[in-house]
Design a protein around this motif. Structure first.
Motif, PDB file in Angstrom:
ATOM      1  N   GLU A  40       0.834  -1.204   0.000  1.00 40.45           N
ATOM      2  CA  GLU A  40       0.000   0.000   0.000  1.00 40.45           C
ATOM      3  C   GLU A  40       0.873   1.261   0.000  1.00 40.45           C
ATOM      4  N   ILE A  41       1.972   1.201   0.755  1.00 38.90           N
ATOM      5  CA  ILE A  41       2.913   2.326   0.772  1.00 38.90           C
ATOM      6  C   ILE A  41       3.513   2.506  -0.618  1.00 38.90           C
ATOM      7  N   MET A  42       3.890   1.405  -1.251  1.00 36.95           N
ATOM      8  CA  MET A  42       4.430   1.474  -2.600  1.00 36.95           C
ATOM      9  C   MET A  42       3.380   2.068  -3.556  1.00 36.95           C
ATOM     10  N   GLY A  43       2.134   1.661  -3.401  1.00 38.42           N
ATOM     11  CA  GLY A  43       1.061   2.197  -4.227  1.00 38.42           C
ATOM     12  C   GLY A  43       0.880   3.691  -4.031  1.00 38.42           C
ATOM     13  N   LEU A  44       0.974   4.146  -2.793  1.00 35.47           N
ATOM     14  CA  LEU A  44       0.851   5.585  -2.511  1.00 35.47           C
ATOM     15  C   LEU A  44       2.016   6.368  -3.113  1.00 35.47           C
ATOM     16  N   VAL A  45       3.221   5.835  -3.019  1.00 32.83           N
ATOM     17  CA  VAL A  45       4.392   6.501  -3.607  1.00 32.83           C
ATOM     18  C   VAL A  45       4.233   6.570  -5.125  1.00 32.83           C
ATOM     19  N   ALA A  46       3.820   5.478  -5.741  1.00 33.11           N
ATOM     20  CA  ALA A  46       3.585   5.460  -7.186  1.00 33.11           C
ATOM     21  C   ALA A  46       2.511   6.471  -7.562  1.00 33.11           C
ATOM     22  N   ALA A  47       1.463   6.553  -6.776  1.00 36.69           N
ATOM     23  CA  ALA A  47       0.364   7.494  -7.033  1.00 36.69           C
ATOM     24  C   ALA A  47       0.861   8.933  -6.987  1.00 36.69           C
ATOM     25  N   VAL A  48       1.657   9.254  -5.994  1.00 34.11           N
ATOM     26  CA  VAL A  48       2.182  10.612  -5.864  1.00 34.11           C
ATOM     27  C   VAL A  48       3.077  10.953  -7.054  1.00 34.11           C
ATOM     28  N   LEU A  49       3.972  10.045  -7.414  1.00 35.91           N
ATOM     29  CA  LEU A  49       4.908  10.313  -8.506  1.00 35.91           C
ATOM     30  C   LEU A  49       4.199  10.472  -9.850  1.00 35.91           C
ATOM     31  N   THR A  50       3.285   9.571 -10.168  1.00 35.98           N
ATOM     32  CA  THR A  50       2.617   9.650 -11.465  1.00 35.98           C
ATOM     33  C   THR A  50       1.652  10.829 -11.533  1.00 35.98           C
ATOM     34  N   THR A  51       1.008  11.136 -10.439  1.00 33.29           N
ATOM     35  CA  THR A  51       0.098  12.272 -10.426  1.00 33.29           C
ATOM     36  C   THR A  51       0.870  13.572 -10.520  1.00 33.29           C
ATOM     37  N   TYR A  52       1.945  13.698  -9.782  1.00 33.10           N
ATOM     38  CA  TYR A  52       2.740  14.928  -9.794  1.00 33.10           C
ATOM     39  C   TYR A  52       3.361  15.185 -11.171  1.00 33.10           C
ATOM     40  N   SER A  53       3.606  14.145 -11.939  1.00 33.01           N
ATOM     41  CA  SER A  53       4.271  14.319 -13.232  1.00 33.01           C
ATOM     42  C   SER A  53       3.493  15.229 -14.182  1.00 33.01           C
ATOM     43  N   ILE A  54       2.203  15.389 -13.969  1.00 29.94           N
ATOM     44  CA  ILE A  54       1.377  16.229 -14.835  1.00 29.94           C
ATOM     45  C   ILE A  54       1.404  17.695 -14.381  1.00 29.94           C
ATOM     46  N   VAL A  55       1.693  17.932 -13.129  1.00 25.52           N
ATOM     47  CA  VAL A  55       1.639  19.288 -12.558  1.00 25.52           C
ATOM     48  C   VAL A  55       2.508  20.295 -13.317  1.00 25.52           C
ATOM     49  N   PRO A  56       3.762  19.991 -13.659  1.00 26.35           N
ATOM     50  CA  PRO A  56       4.575  20.990 -14.372  1.00 26.35           C
ATOM     51  C   PRO A  56       3.955  21.408 -15.714  1.00 26.35           C
ATOM     52  N   GLN A  57       3.331  20.469 -16.415  1.00 25.24           N
ATOM     53  CA  GLN A  57       2.704  20.814 -17.695  1.00 25.24           C
ATOM     54  C   GLN A  57       1.507  21.730 -17.490  1.00 25.24           C
ATOM     55  N   VAL A  58       0.711  21.454 -16.466  1.00 29.31           N
ATOM     56  CA  VAL A  58      -0.435  22.319 -16.157  1.00 29.31           C
ATOM     57  C   VAL A  58       0.060  23.721 -15.797  1.00 29.31           C
ATOM     58  N   GLN A  59       1.079  23.796 -14.943  1.00 34.43           N
ATOM     59  CA  GLN A  59       1.627  25.102 -14.546  1.00 34.43           C
ATOM     60  C   GLN A  59       2.165  25.886 -15.747  1.00 34.43           C
ATOM     61  N   LYS A  60       2.923  25.218 -16.616  1.00 39.00           N
ATOM     62  CA  LYS A  60       3.511  25.875 -17.779  1.00 39.00           C
ATOM     63  C   LYS A  60       2.416  26.365 -18.730  1.00 39.00           C
TER      64      LYS A  60
END
Length: 84
Positions: free
Chosen positions: A5-25
């Motif tokens: 579950e911890i691994m799943g949460l870490v994966a979720a954070v990383l994959t979700t955050y990967s879109i943030v820079p594109q939205v900001q730009k």
């Protein structure tokens, strides 16, 4: 909480955050010239299906990641249509 579950949460954070820079730009530059609407629409549909799958399996990491990712992708689609 189990390690998986911890691994799943870490994966979720990383994959979700990967879109943030594109939205900001995109938000800052108000330009979507190089953004593919088809890619974002397909990605949005896929993420919504993953969200439904996560809800069915009651998987908190999947629900959180896919909900937030769907919101970010929706924002990108709106920006693409607005700044076309």
């Amino acid at each position: 909480m189990e390690n998986i579950e911890i691994m799943g949460l870490v994966a979720a954070v990383l994959t979700t955050y990967s879109i943030v820079p594109q939205v900001q730009k995109t938000w800052a530059n108000k330009s979507t010239k190089d953004i593919s609407l088809t890619m974002y629409m397909a990605m949005f549909l896929g993420v919504v299906l993953w969200l439904i799958y996560g809800i069915y399996h009651e998987s908190v990491p999947m629900i959180l990641a896919n909900f937030i990712t769907a919101v970010l992708l929706f924002i990108m689609i709106v920006l693409k249509l607005k700044y076309k």
